[in-house]
Design an enzyme around this catalytic site. Structure first.
Site, mmCIF file in Angstrom:
data_model
loop_
_atom_site.group_PDB
_atom_site.id
_atom_site.type_symbol
_atom_site.label_atom_id
_atom_site.label_comp_id
_atom_site.label_asym_id
_atom_site.label_seq_id
_atom_site.Cartn_x
_atom_site.Cartn_y
_atom_site.Cartn_z
ATOM 1 N N ASP A 508 0.766 -1.250 0.000
ATOM 2 C CA ASP A 508 0.000 0.000 0.000
ATOM 3 C C ASP A 508 0.802 1.309 0.000
ATOM 4 O O ASP A 508 1.122 1.859 -1.026
ATOM 5 C CB ASP A 508 -0.998 -0.004 1.164
ATOM 6 C CG ASP A 508 -2.029 -1.123 1.047
ATOM 7 O OD1 ASP A 508 -1.748 -2.100 0.318
ATOM 8 O OD2 ASP A 508 -3.100 -1.035 1.669
ATOM 9 N N GLU A 742 -3.322 -7.673 12.928
ATOM 10 C CA GLU A 742 -2.910 -7.403 11.544
ATOM 11 C C GLU A 742 -1.448 -6.973 11.459
ATOM 12 O O GLU A 742 -0.721 -7.355 10.558
ATOM 13 C CB GLU A 742 -3.804 -6.289 10.968
ATOM 14 C CG GLU A 742 -3.590 -6.010 9.496
ATOM 15 C CD GLU A 742 -4.403 -4.796 9.022
ATOM 16 O OE1 GLU A 742 -4.717 -3.919 9.842
ATOM 17 O OE2 GLU A 742 -4.714 -4.749 7.824
HETATM 18 C C1 6A9 Z 1 -11.067 -1.801 2.920
HETATM 19 C C2 6A9 Z 1 -12.904 -1.357 4.443
HETATM 20 C C3 6A9 Z 1 -15.087 -2.627 7.033
HETATM 21 C C4 6A9 Z 1 -4.349 -4.378 3.385
HETATM 22 O O1 6A9 Z 1 -5.227 -8.338 4.275
HETATM 23 C C5 6A9 Z 1 -5.886 -7.791 3.200
HETATM 24 C C6 6A9 Z 1 -5.165 -6.570 2.680
HETATM 25 C C7 6A9 Z 1 -3.735 -6.936 2.255
HETATM 26 O O2 6A9 Z 1 -3.779 -7.736 1.108
HETATM 27 C C8 6A9 Z 1 -2.887 -5.736 1.963
HETATM 28 O O3 6A9 Z 1 -1.570 -6.143 1.720
HETATM 29 N N1 6A9 Z 1 -5.161 -5.535 3.714
HETATM 30 C C9 6A9 Z 1 -2.914 -4.765 3.110
HETATM 31 O O4 6A9 Z 1 -2.140 -3.659 2.819
HETATM 32 C C10 6A9 Z 1 -6.537 -5.131 4.096
HETATM 33 C C11 6A9 Z 1 -7.253 -4.433 2.967
HETATM 34 C C12 6A9 Z 1 -8.645 -4.035 3.268
HETATM 35 C C13 6A9 Z 1 -9.187 -3.174 2.142
HETATM 36 C C14 6A9 Z 1 -10.652 -3.005 2.173
HETATM 37 C C15 6A9 Z 1 -12.512 -1.769 3.072
HETATM 38 C C16 6A9 Z 1 -13.822 -2.335 5.049
HETATM 39 O O5 6A9 Z 1 -14.322 -1.781 6.227
#
Ligand code: 6A9
Length: 772
Positions: A508, A742
């Protein structure tokens, strides 16, 4: 300038499935082909629920409602805002049974299930929910448990009511389950003796879809009921009453039946699902029989866990073994079965395009916050699950590859079906047809290959899709020079961000060139492609494909240390780096706005980016961190490379990446360390400790610690230290907070971001087992 026709054609390719025969036969998840996997806890987004692996499955679930006089706190879907002190699977084998513990302010719930094979429709199962007060001074003394079953667009449910308000059982029929009965046993105490007193209520309602079940139940609640145990005080309580859909509500899609039992703690309620096609059963799986069945499952689980990970053999203390069992169980217990279609943005169409409907069987990163499939997360998840059950990994991998379109693209985030979509704000739903994500499914495949768990028959089915996927990256994500790569789709409005984000990379907000340009070369993607090439070569060679030579050539070129240095070694910075149009002299400042016209309100100035020195083409400075480590992380560096020595030094430096809790994502010396990207966008991959990358680091150190070379001892020592730090901290945080997280704070070690996060953070189990 495309003609209208070719625009239409290009857009339609985006939502056309790949032409190769699907890896998975259409009926793979049917009870005839996979009876054992038919039923499961495949609804990770609810605290306790089950469904079948079918497109419009009957779902079952639990809600609970502590009767707290005035307040109504109905628990159902996993919500971080519920703030539960802890919940998660303590044991779950991904197939037969699960044991979960939930703590809810003064209340301790245990939810257990066991399946029993038989018949032609996936067999039977039993649930047991046990509720106890947390301690003597508990605020909750009367609790309602609400068990429900709901259809999803097909099938019928028939209530069987006793004594006016007690839903004793329900019978039903759906396309894939045939006839079945669900029986709600009478409550007992936690030890199984008759419970002295309970009140019953039930609800029968229609809902516009499964995502509306909570609302339907909530809005049917009424406080007009009276709980009156003999000799005890009478009190009002909330219970399901009648539900009337709001005028203009969606057409009913779900038929819902709810059994509510209200009683004093401690208590236990069992629920039994019995399939009409089981001709004979040895007796109902309840009470003592269920106790014994669960105990057998737990014993088998523990034995298999030890055979697989050998923690007891390694002398890991029992409590830590239980922690590792819970981490694995939570990943298994968060497997989901999703069915639906993505919405896709293509540059060739103004309108969002509807992707073909399909299934996805996958683990999810987080039950509360992201209960859906994420492409690069999944490659990491399967490193753990593939050790536990290779067949499971093979099937998950096949599901993902079967989502591929005609171009060879797989959407990064899979938001399939109403329940999944209900959790995602509108602006995040669209998937971009030119957006990549690290191809970590090659990690999964490499792992299966090394376990001897991917036979040529399976590989042959995968192969055409692997080829297209690999081609897609080589066609759409290449860099300006041969053998370089570039993530497409960085943030556009560059003046609004301290550093425009690169969501596709998975990292990100990790700092990249300050000014996105086609000249950029991204080090991490190049290293991912080296890995992909090596795995492609291995598969092609195994299958005797003459094309193997070309994959091998790519693999060699991309791991050629001289070429790598030519493209990415920044001599002046003394590290590997991205290359691009970059200025380090950027910052955020309040914008200057002209004074408003008379009578107009004062507008709020935004934080915008100021560039104090113009960018130029150069290696990206001020960005030492995870990206810089990639040649080491993916084991591309030769053991005698002096660069290995300097990366090990950067890792171990407390001024840079080293912390007592693991490697931080960005050097403390970086100007962007822990910096907001906008006013409202806090640092994410700019300092905190992430477990997936740390797993790669530990794995690589283990590798270099075992290779002859000048850095062998240094790597081996770092391996021990880093591994111990990571395990120690993740475990400590689990004890303190009840969760895996996380990310972890790089100065305190505290868990942060969303929770529970038993996606890649559960890789700590592999570190404990020293499985790499
Ligand atoms: C947002 C909001 C209820 C971000 O673990 C999943 C991903 C990874 O793949 C990525 O590398 N996470 C990491 O930088 C979480 C991403 C969530 C995005 C969706 C929506 C929902 O609110």
């Amino acid at each position: 300038a495309y003609s209208l026709y070719s625009k239409w054609w290009l857009a339609s390719r985006v939502v056309t499935l790949h032409p190769a025969p699907p890896i998975l036969p259409r009926n793979i998840s049917s009870p005839a082909v996979s009876p054992q996997r038919f039923w499961g806890s495949y609804r990770p987004q609810v605290y306790f629920g089950m469904k079948t692996r079918s497109p419009r499955s009957l779902v079952t679930g639990l809600m609970w409602l502590p009767q707290l006089e005035r307040e109504v706190t109905l628990r159902h879907t996993c919500e971080q805002s519920d703030g539960l002190p802890r919940y998660g699977w303590l044991r779950h084998d991904g197939l037969r049974f699960g044991v979960q513990e939930i703590r809810d302010f003064g209340l301790r719930l245990r939810t257990e299930f066991a399946k029993r094979p038989g018949g032609q429709h996936g067999g039977d199962w039993s649930w047991r929910v046990t509720a106890q007060p947390e301690n003597a001074s508990t605020p909750v003394s009367i609790l309602s448990l609400l068990f429900y079953a709901a259809t999803d667009g097909q099938g019928v449910l028939q209530p069987h009511v006793e004594q006016k308000t007690r839903l004793a059982s329900l019978t039903g029929t759906t396309e894939e389950l045939g006839h079945f009965t669900i029986t709600f046993q009478r409550p007992t105490t936690e030890t199984g003796t008759v419970h002295p007193y309970a009140s019953y209520n039930y609800l029968q309602a229609e809902a516009g879809g499964l995502h509306l079940l909570t609302d339907v139940v909530k809005s049917s609640l009424s406080p007009r009921f009276v709980y009156a145990p003999p000799g005890g005080p009478k009190r009002h309580y909330f219970a399901v009453d009648t539900y009337r859909a709001a005028p203009g509500a969606q057409e009913p899609r779900s038929h819902l039946l709810v059994h509510q039992v209200t009683l004093a703690l401690p208590c236990r309620v069992e629920v039994v699902f019995e399939s009409g096609s089981v001709a004979q059963r040895p007796g109902r799986l309840v009470g003592e029989a269920l106790t014994q069945e669960l105990a057998r499952h737990v014993a088998a689980f523990e034995q298999r866990f030890e055979e697989t990970f050998g923690l007891a053999r390694k002398g890991v203390p029992l409590k830590q073994q239980h922690f590792a069992q819970a981490a694995l169980s939570n990943m298994l217990g968060a497997l989901g079965y999703f069915h639906g279609h993505s919405l896709v943005h293509s540059p060739h169409s103004e309108q969002p395009l509807r992707y073909p409907e399909g299934p996805l069987f996958t683990a999810v990163p987080s039950r509360s916050f992201f209960p859906r499939g994420f492409l690069w997360d999944e490659g990491f998840h399967q490193l753990l699950l593939g050790r536990w059950e290779p067949a499971l990994s093979r099937e998950v991998l096949a599901h993902w590859l079967d989502l591929m379109n005609a171009e060879g693209w797989i959407a990064r985030e899979q938001i399939l079906g109403d329940e999944a979509r209900a959790k995602v704000p509108g602006e995040f739903v669209l998937q971009h047809s030119d957006a990549a994500n690290p191809p970590t499914l090659f990690l999964t495949l490499q792992q299966l290959l090394s376990q001897g768990a991917a036979d040529p028959g399976y590989l042959r089915h995968l192969y055409p899709r692997l080829q297209s996927w690999y081609d897609w990256y080589n066609r759409t994500q290449t860099g300006p020079l041969p053998f370089t790569f570039r993530w497409r789709g960085r943030d556009q409005d560059t003046h609004l961000f301290l550093n425009p984000k690169t969501l596709t990379s998975g990292l990100d907000d990790y700092p990249r060139a300050s000014h996105p340009s086609p000249e950029e070369r991204h080090l991490d993607l190049r290293c991912w492609m080296a890995l992909a090439s090596a795995v492609m070569a291995e598969v092609a060679e195994l299958l005797g494909d003459p094309g193997a030579a070309e994959y091998r050539r790519m693999a060699q070129a991309l791991s050629d240390n001289e070429l790598l240095e030519q493209h990415h070694w920044a001599q002046g910075l003394g590290t590997f780096a991205d290359y691009g149009n970059h200025s380090q002299a950027v910052g955020l400042a309040r914008e200057h706005l002209p004074p408003p016209a008379p009578g107009q309100p004062l507008p709020t100035p935004r934080l915008v980016r100021v560039v104090r020195k113009p960018p130029k083409l150069q290696y990206v400075s001020g960005a030492l961190g995870y990206v810089s480590l990639f040649p080491l992380l993916l084991k591309l560096l030769r053991a005698d490379s002096p660069r290995l020595g300097s990366l090990l030094g950067d890792m171990r430096s407390q001024k840079k990446l080293w912390t007592p809790f693991g490697l931080r994502s960005l050097s403390r010396a970086s100007p962007l360390y822990l910096k907001h990207n906008t006013e409202h966008d806090p640092p994410y991959w700019r300092g905190p400790i992430w477990i997936n990358v740390n797993y790669l680091a530990v794995r690589a150190l283990h590798h270099y610690g075992g290779l002859e070379g000048p850095y062998r001892e240094q790597a081996a020592a770092l391996y021990q230290e880093l591994r111990a730090n990571l395990i120690g901290n993740v475990y400590r945080q689990y004890l303190e907070t009840g969760y895996l997280w996380e990310q972890y704070n790089d100065s305190t070690g505290r868990g942060q971001g969303c929770y529970p996060f038993t996606g890649w953070s559960a890789l700590v189990v592999l570190m404990m087992a020293e499985e790499y």
